[in-house]
Design a protein around this motif. Structure first.
Motif, PDB file in Angstrom:
ATOM      1  N   SER A   1       0.902  -1.467  -0.111  1.00 52.91           N
ATOM      2  CA  SER A   1      -0.011  -0.051   0.028  1.00 52.91           C
ATOM      3  C   SER A   1       0.910   1.388   0.021  1.00 52.91           C
ATOM      4  CB  SER A   1      -0.995   0.093   1.304  1.00 52.91           C
ATOM      5  OG  SER A   1      -1.707   1.060   1.184  1.00 52.91           O
ATOM      6  N   GLN A   2       1.820   1.226   0.808  1.00 55.30           N
ATOM      7  CA  GLN A   2       2.777   2.437   0.736  1.00 55.30           C
ATOM      8  C   GLN A   2       3.472   2.666  -0.490  1.00 55.30           C
ATOM      9  OE1 GLN A   2       5.118   1.394   4.443  1.00 55.30           O
ATOM     10  NE2 GLN A   2       3.695   2.381   5.738  1.00 55.30           N
ATOM     11  N   LEU A   3       3.761   1.456  -1.072  1.00 51.06           N
ATOM     12  CA  LEU A   3       4.650   1.740  -2.301  1.00 51.06           C
ATOM     13  C   LEU A   3       3.754   2.105  -3.523  1.00 51.06           C
ATOM     14  CD1 LEU A   3       6.716  -1.742  -2.286  1.00 51.06           C
ATOM     15  CD2 LEU A   3       7.538   0.550  -2.256  1.00 51.06           C
ATOM     16  N   GLN A   4       2.154   1.679  -3.512  1.00 53.57           N
ATOM     17  CA  GLN A   4       1.284   2.213  -4.435  1.00 53.57           C
ATOM     18  C   GLN A   4       1.084   3.725  -4.009  1.00 53.57           C
ATOM     19  OE1 GLN A   4       0.135   0.353  -6.975  1.00 53.57           O
ATOM     20  NE2 GLN A   4      -0.238   2.338  -7.588  1.00 53.57           N
ATOM     21  N   GLN A   5       1.356   4.117  -2.774  1.00 56.84           N
ATOM     22  CA  GLN A   5       1.003   5.604  -2.800  1.00 56.84           C
ATOM     23  C   GLN A   5       2.130   6.447  -3.200  1.00 56.84           C
ATOM     24  OE1 GLN A   5       0.234   6.060   1.644  1.00 56.84           O
ATOM     25  NE2 GLN A   5      -1.929   4.916   1.719  1.00 56.84           N
ATOM     26  N   LEU A   6       3.302   5.873  -3.057  1.00 53.77           N
ATOM     27  CA  LEU A   6       4.537   6.697  -3.485  1.00 53.77           C
ATOM     28  C   LEU A   6       4.509   6.663  -5.202  1.00 53.77           C
ATOM     29  CD1 LEU A   6       7.393   7.433  -2.881  1.00 53.77           C
ATOM     30  CD2 LEU A   6       8.323   5.102  -3.473  1.00 53.77           C
ATOM     31  N   LEU A   7       4.028   5.549  -5.769  1.00 55.73           N
ATOM     32  CA  LEU A   7       3.889   5.683  -7.232  1.00 55.73           C
ATOM     33  C   LEU A   7       2.999   6.561  -7.603  1.00 55.73           C
ATOM     34  CD1 LEU A   7       4.302   1.965  -8.107  1.00 55.73           C
ATOM     35  CD2 LEU A   7       6.133   3.882  -8.609  1.00 55.73           C
ATOM     36  N   ASP A   8       1.721   6.571  -6.988  1.00 61.59           N
ATOM     37  CA  ASP A   8       0.680   7.413  -7.485  1.00 61.59           C
ATOM     38  C   ASP A   8       1.151   8.949  -7.058  1.00 61.59           C
ATOM     39  OD1 ASP A   8      -0.914   4.994  -7.635  1.00 61.59           O
ATOM     40  OD2 ASP A   8      -2.098   5.163  -5.773  1.00 61.59           O
ATOM     41  N   LEU A   9       1.564   9.213  -5.960  1.00 56.16           N
ATOM     42  CA  LEU A   9       1.988  10.649  -5.723  1.00 56.16           C
ATOM     43  C   LEU A   9       2.934  11.210  -6.958  1.00 56.16           C
ATOM     44  CD1 LEU A   9       2.418  13.050  -3.572  1.00 56.16           C
ATOM     45  CD2 LEU A   9       4.375  11.823  -2.867  1.00 56.16           C
TER      46      LEU A   9
END
Length: 107
Positions: free
Chosen positions: A18-26
Motif C-alpha cells: 500500500s505504501q509503495l502504491q501511494q508512492l507511485l501514485d504521488l
C-alpha cells in the motif's frame, strides 16, 4: 502462501504494498511527464528519491520474507546482493519471489 500461513507477514506485505502504491501514485504525474520531456535538475532529484524509496520498500519486503519464512538474512557488506539472490531461489515452503530474469536485470 496459503491463507492460514504467516498471517503477520501477509499483513506486513499488504501495508508495504500500500505504501509503495501511494508512492507511485504521488509521483505518477512526474513519471508520465518524463516519458515525453527530459526532466530538469529538480525533477531528477525527485526521481532519484522515488527510486530510492521504492527500492528500499521492496528490500523491506524481501527482508521480512527472509526473516519470517527463511529464518534469516545474510550479514556483511554484500547482504543486499545476497538478499536478492535469496529471493530468486525457492525457500522451504515458499516459491521464488523474484524471477531469474528480474534478478539479472537488477544486478
Amino acid at each position: 502462501m496459503s491463507s492460514g500461513v504467516w498471517p503477520d507477514l501477509r499483513e506486513q506485505v499488504a501495508v508495504e504494498e500500500s505504501q509503495l502504491q501511494q508512492l507511485l501514485d504521488l509521483h505518477r504525474p512526474l513519471l508520465e511527464k518524463c516519458l515525453t520531456v527530459e526532466p530538469d535538475a529538480i525533477e531528477l532529484s525527485a526521481l532519484a528519491a522515488l527510486l530510492h524509496s521504492f527500492y528500499t520498500g521492496m528490500e523491506n519486503l524481501f527482508r521480512r520474507i527472509a526473516l519470517e519464512v527463511d529464518g534469516g538474512v545474510a550479514q556483511g557488506s554484500a547482504w543486499h546482493r545476497l538478499l536478492l539472490q535469496q529471493m530468486t531461489e525457492p525457500g522451504t515452503g515458499r516459491p521464488a519471489v523474484l524471477s531469474t530474469e528480474l534478478h539479472e536485470r537488477l544486478q
